[in-house]
Design a protein around this motif. Structure first.
Motif: not given
Length: 343
Positions: A38-50, A234-236, A268-272
């Motif tokens: 929910t805070h995409a812009n703070l963690f753009r150096d980390h790629v999440m895996v699903v 949307a967070p993503a 702009r929308n803080n979205t992944h």
């Protein structure tokens, strides 16, 4: 003197224990994942895996029953952020975990899920596809899956029912005190569908993460992507990048959904931005990722042309059938940040 040394030893033991808990926050891990979601812009150096269908494959081979507790446990153990679980309904109204409309491929039973009561479905044992190995697990409910995953890993709900069923899922998450443990989603392709999604989003409530699924055969304007992300908070945004030209092994670029303008809209929308590199049953490999699927990354030794291609275009969430391989590659590139408790 001995008493003083005992106190010193006890102090350092407590410090070491606290440090260990800070590194491995098992009961709170899902909350830390939710924060990054929910805070995409703070963690753009980390790629999440699903982990697609909870993570059932390794190097293309089924190793666990899909959508199983064993798959959830493995995904959590290797550091996956979310497991994708498919939700259907039994004849007597229970929300159950099952990908297919029928039981034939993934269980010891046959017939349609919707034509059996929950008690009957519980007699169906899950199997490991390929070898048809029968496991000790049976068909289970969404509630049971949520309780099994609670605190350890988030659940990405793939709703195989009507869109309105998402409100029922949200109510379940609220009852279980798991509003931060699930991510709900819905396919959107035009303004009318966006309005339905907005209505459902309001009914779900703002505390539960909700995202659009956008496919580039219908959504080609970045302005619509921008408007959708903003309207849904949307967070993503899950992106489907179709591979439609059989004359090309892979698409040359990311298409409109993975353009610089789309990346700017996400910031702009803080979205992944989210991409799927798994294979679809009975479709060409990489069909939903411009031909750049997991098989290409592993069989030809070209992870940069698959996972790296999308990361370069701003993707910060990858849903895959090969979570272990993706995490290892991301780690090697410096694209994973450890999870730690903060004061």
């Amino acid at each position: 003197m001995r008493l003083a040394m005992l106190f010193v030893s006890l102090f350092f033991a407590l410090v070491a224990g606290a440090a260990s808990l800070a590194r491995i926050p098992a009961p709170m891990h899902a909350a830390l994942i939710h924060e990054r979601l929910t805070h995409a812009n703070l963690f753009r150096d980390h790629v999440m895996v699903v982990a697609h269908r909870a993570g059932w494959k390794e190097k293309g081979k089924p190793m666990r029953a899909e959508n199983s507790f064993a798959a959830i446990d493995h995904a959590s153990a290797i550091g996956v952020e979310m497991v994708e679980l498919d939700v259907r309904r039994s004849r007597d109204g229970a929300l159950v975990i099952m990908h297919d409309e029928t039981l034939d491929r993934t269980t010891t039973c046959k017939g349609k899920v919707a034509e059996r009561d929950l008690a009957d479905l519980r007699t169906c044992r899950l199997i490991v596809e390929g070898a048809r190995e029968v496991t000790d697990e049976h068909v289970f409910t969404l509630e049971e899956a949520m309780l099994h995953a609670r605190g350890r890993i988030m659940i990405n709900v793939d709703n195989k029912l009507e869109p309105e069923a998402l409100v029922e899922v949200a109510d379940l998450a609220r009852r279980l005190d798991m509003t931060g443990g699930v991510l709900l989603k819905m396919a959107i392709w035009n303004p009318e569908r966006l309005q339905l999604a907005r209505d459902i989003r309001r009914a779900i409530g703002p505390e539960i993460a909700f995202m659009p699924i956008l496919a580039d055969d219908a959504v080609t304007e970045t302005a619509f992507v921008d408007r959708t992300q903003s309207a849904l908070s949307a967070p993503a945004a899950e992106l489907i990048h179709w591979h439609r030209d059989a004359s090309l092994p892979v698409t040359p670029d990311g298409g409109p959904l993975l353009s610089p303008l789309s990346r700017a809209a996400a910031i702009r929308n803080n979205t992944h931005l989210w991409i799927n590199t798994y294979a679809i049953t009975d479709r060409p490999e990489g069909m939903v990722a411009g031909g750049r699927g997991d098989y290409l990354a592993l069989s030809t030794g070209r992870p940069q042309d698959v996972w790296g291609f999308f990361v370069e275009r701003g993707v910060t969430i990858i849903q895959t059938d090969e979570p272990e391989a993706v995490i290892a590659w991301l780690d090697a590139q410096g694209l994973r940040r450890p999870y730690e408790l903060t004061n």
